[in-house]
Design a protein around this motif. Structure first.
Motif, PDB file in Angstrom:
ATOM      1  N   SER A 158       0.820  -1.207   0.000  1.00 41.25           N
ATOM      2  CA  SER A 158       0.000   0.000   0.000  1.00 41.25           C
ATOM      3  C   SER A 158       0.851   1.253   0.000  1.00 41.25           C
ATOM      4  O   SER A 158       0.411   2.313  -0.410  1.00 41.25           O
ATOM      5  CB  SER A 158      -0.927   0.021   1.218  1.00 41.25           C
ATOM      6  N   LEU A 159       2.104   1.138   0.472  1.00 45.65           N
ATOM      7  CA  LEU A 159       2.960   2.310   0.520  1.00 45.65           C
ATOM      8  C   LEU A 159       3.509   2.675  -0.843  1.00 45.65           C
ATOM      9  O   LEU A 159       4.005   3.789  -1.033  1.00 45.65           O
ATOM     10  CB  LEU A 159       4.129   2.070   1.491  1.00 45.65           C
ATOM     11  N   ILE A 160       3.451   1.767  -1.772  1.00 44.56           N
ATOM     12  CA  ILE A 160       4.035   2.059  -3.080  1.00 44.56           C
ATOM     13  C   ILE A 160       2.986   2.071  -4.187  1.00 44.56           C
ATOM     14  O   ILE A 160       3.306   2.198  -5.347  1.00 44.56           O
ATOM     15  CB  ILE A 160       5.127   1.028  -3.425  1.00 44.56           C
ATOM     16  N   GLU A 161       1.715   1.954  -3.819  1.00 43.69           N
ATOM     17  CA  GLU A 161       0.657   2.019  -4.808  1.00 43.69           C
ATOM     18  C   GLU A 161       0.242   3.458  -5.027  1.00 43.69           C
ATOM     19  O   GLU A 161       0.294   4.286  -4.115  1.00 43.69           O
ATOM     20  CB  GLU A 161      -0.550   1.190  -4.346  1.00 43.69           C
ATOM     21  N   ASP A 162      -0.220   3.779  -6.227  1.00 45.38           N
ATOM     22  CA  ASP A 162      -0.622   5.130  -6.564  1.00 45.38           C
ATOM     23  C   ASP A 162      -1.843   5.592  -5.782  1.00 45.38           C
ATOM     24  O   ASP A 162      -2.049   6.790  -5.584  1.00 45.38           O
ATOM     25  CB  ASP A 162      -0.918   5.245  -8.068  1.00 45.38           C
ATOM     26  N   ASP A 163      -2.681   4.649  -5.362  1.00 38.38           N
ATOM     27  CA  ASP A 163      -3.908   5.008  -4.658  1.00 38.38           C
ATOM     28  C   ASP A 163      -3.662   5.432  -3.218  1.00 38.38           C
ATOM     29  O   ASP A 163      -4.580   5.867  -2.542  1.00 38.38           O
ATOM     30  CB  ASP A 163      -4.889   3.829  -4.672  1.00 38.38           C
TER      31      ASP A 163
ATOM     32  N   LEU B  12      -3.344   2.073   2.755  1.00 37.22           N
ATOM     33  CA  LEU B  12      -4.602   1.597   3.300  1.00 37.22           C
ATOM     34  C   LEU B  12      -4.858   2.276   4.644  1.00 37.22           C
ATOM     35  O   LEU B  12      -3.928   2.635   5.362  1.00 37.22           O
ATOM     36  CB  LEU B  12      -4.561   0.079   3.486  1.00 37.22           C
ATOM     37  N   LYS B  13      -6.121   2.412   4.997  1.00 42.10           N
ATOM     38  CA  LYS B  13      -6.497   3.089   6.234  1.00 42.10           C
ATOM     39  C   LYS B  13      -5.893   2.407   7.453  1.00 42.10           C
ATOM     40  O   LYS B  13      -5.493   3.065   8.414  1.00 42.10           O
ATOM     41  CB  LYS B  13      -8.020   3.142   6.344  1.00 42.10           C
TER      42      LYS B  13
ATOM     43  N   ASP C  24      -3.086   1.123   7.759  1.00 41.54           N
ATOM     44  CA  ASP C  24      -1.666   1.413   7.906  1.00 41.54           C
ATOM     45  C   ASP C  24      -1.390   2.812   8.463  1.00 41.54           C
ATOM     46  O   ASP C  24      -0.233   3.165   8.699  1.00 41.54           O
ATOM     47  CB  ASP C  24      -0.958   1.284   6.548  1.00 41.54           C
ATOM     48  N   LEU C  25      -2.437   3.610   8.624  1.00 42.60           N
ATOM     49  CA  LEU C  25      -2.273   4.989   9.080  1.00 42.60           C
ATOM     50  C   LEU C  25      -2.533   5.117  10.576  1.00 42.60           C
ATOM     51  O   LEU C  25      -3.388   4.426  11.136  1.00 42.60           O
ATOM     52  CB  LEU C  25      -3.232   5.914   8.319  1.00 42.60           C
ATOM     53  N   ILE C  26      -1.792   6.027  11.215  1.00 46.22           N
ATOM     54  CA  ILE C  26      -2.019   6.362  12.624  1.00 46.22           C
ATOM     55  C   ILE C  26      -2.778   7.680  12.646  1.00 46.22           C
ATOM     56  O   ILE C  26      -2.202   8.760  12.463  1.00 46.22           O
ATOM     57  CB  ILE C  26      -0.699   6.479  13.401  1.00 46.22           C
ATOM     58  N   ALA C  27      -4.080   7.592  12.841  1.00 46.64           N
ATOM     59  CA  ALA C  27      -4.932   8.774  12.745  1.00 46.64           C
ATOM     60  C   ALA C  27      -4.546   9.846  13.756  1.00 46.64           C
ATOM     61  O   ALA C  27      -4.584  11.038  13.463  1.00 46.64           O
ATOM     62  CB  ALA C  27      -6.396   8.367  12.929  1.00 46.64           C
ATOM     63  N   GLY C  28      -4.153   9.426  14.951  1.00 47.06           N
ATOM     64  CA  GLY C  28      -3.809  10.392  15.987  1.00 47.06           C
ATOM     65  C   GLY C  28      -2.627  11.264  15.620  1.00 47.06           C
ATOM     66  O   GLY C  28      -2.603  12.456  15.929  1.00 47.06           O
ATOM     67  N   LEU C  29      -1.643  10.676  14.937  1.00 47.16           N
ATOM     68  CA  LEU C  29      -0.482  11.450  14.518  1.00 47.16           C
ATOM     69  C   LEU C  29      -0.891  12.517  13.500  1.00 47.16           C
ATOM     70  O   LEU C  29      -0.488  13.675  13.595  1.00 47.16           O
ATOM     71  CB  LEU C  29       0.581  10.534  13.921  1.00 47.16           C
TER      72      LEU C  29
END
Length: 273
Positions: A17-22, A25-26, A28-33
């Protein structure tokens, strides 16, 4: 059975997901940061002191969430609390310094930027695009204090700077038009171009001639000329300009007096970027 030395472990493997153009993915994200950084970004030159409600509105948070982030940032030393308002502390500068001290671009361009500025006895800077704004990442004044915007870390609207137009000229036309669609075209000075068609013509002219000249559109008395900085693959990675005060150099002379020196440094940097 022993693992092969070339095998990837779960912790070493880069998520696709880190290398896809889109985008990632949710999960993989830290929303608080992300929200904490939005709180820091809520403060700017016009709004240096904010209440909890104002931070919540500017950061897109509930008042309760904004309060918790502000308390956390205050505890960490990034925010100061006085009565009912909050403001950033100098510790926030560490975030920008981490980039300036670790990023490759400022380290490479600074020595040649220094030589350029002192050879012309004018101010010079290098900038990159960040969304709709130009961020200065390196600057040398050469004893000429032309503008407060020519300092590392400063942000200015990209369309009304020579560096910004050079960088915009390297983008696909559809992306440039999307930039313009988001802008509120209001005059900053009497010289500011606010007509969409004319701005597009200026971008096209910049792309065709390989440099941009902006005359007092961002700030009265400030004239700049810029060229793109390209890497060895020919990709534009930054822009470099020379800035002069209008009282010292007519706009008709800026190309003849400054462009040759800019192009010389441009060639030298192409081998390093």
């Amino acid at each position: 059975m022993a693992l092969n030395s070339t095998s990837e472990t779960v912790s070493d493997k880069i998520p696709t997901s880190l290398i896809e153009d889109d985008g990632p993915l949710k999960r993989d994200l830290i929303a608080g940061l992300g929200k904490g950084l939005q709180v820091i970004e809520a403060f700017d030159q016009e709004r240096s002191r904010l209440t909890i409600s104002e931070v919540a509105q500017r950061a897109g948070l509930t008042r309760a969430a904004a309060r918790r982030y502000l308390i956390t940032l205050t505890h960490l030393g990034y925010v100061r609390h006085e009565q009912k308002v909050f403001s950033l502390t100098p510790k926030v500068l560490r975030l920008g310094q981490s980039y300036l001290h670790s990023a490759r671009l400022p380290r490479i361009v600074q020595p040649l930027l220094y030589r350029l500025a002192y050879s012309l006895e004018e101010a010079a800077s290098v900038g990159v695009l960040d969304h709709d704004e130009l961020i200065c990442v390196a600057a040398v004044s050469a004893g000429r204090v032309v503008s407060a915007t020519l300092q590392p870390g400063t942000r200015v609207p990209a369309f009304w700077t020579a560096n910004g137009r050079v960088l915009l000229a390297s983008l696909p036309q559809q992306q440039i038009e999307a930039f313009l669609a988001r802008l509120q075209l209001e005059p900053i000075t009497a010289h500011t171009i606010v007509n969409k068609e004319r701005l597009l013509l200026e971008i096209a002219r910049t792309r065709a001639q390989g440099y941009s000249v902006v005359d007092q559109e961002l700030e009265l008395g400030l004239r700049t000329i810029a060229v793109p900085l390209k890497n060895f693959r020919g990709e534009t990675v930054a822009a470099m300009n020379v800035s002069v005060h209008a009282s010292r150099m007519p706009v008709e002379d800026i190309v003849e007096r400054c462009l040759p020196a800019l192009l010389k440094v441009q060639v030298e940097l192409a081998a390093l970027l």
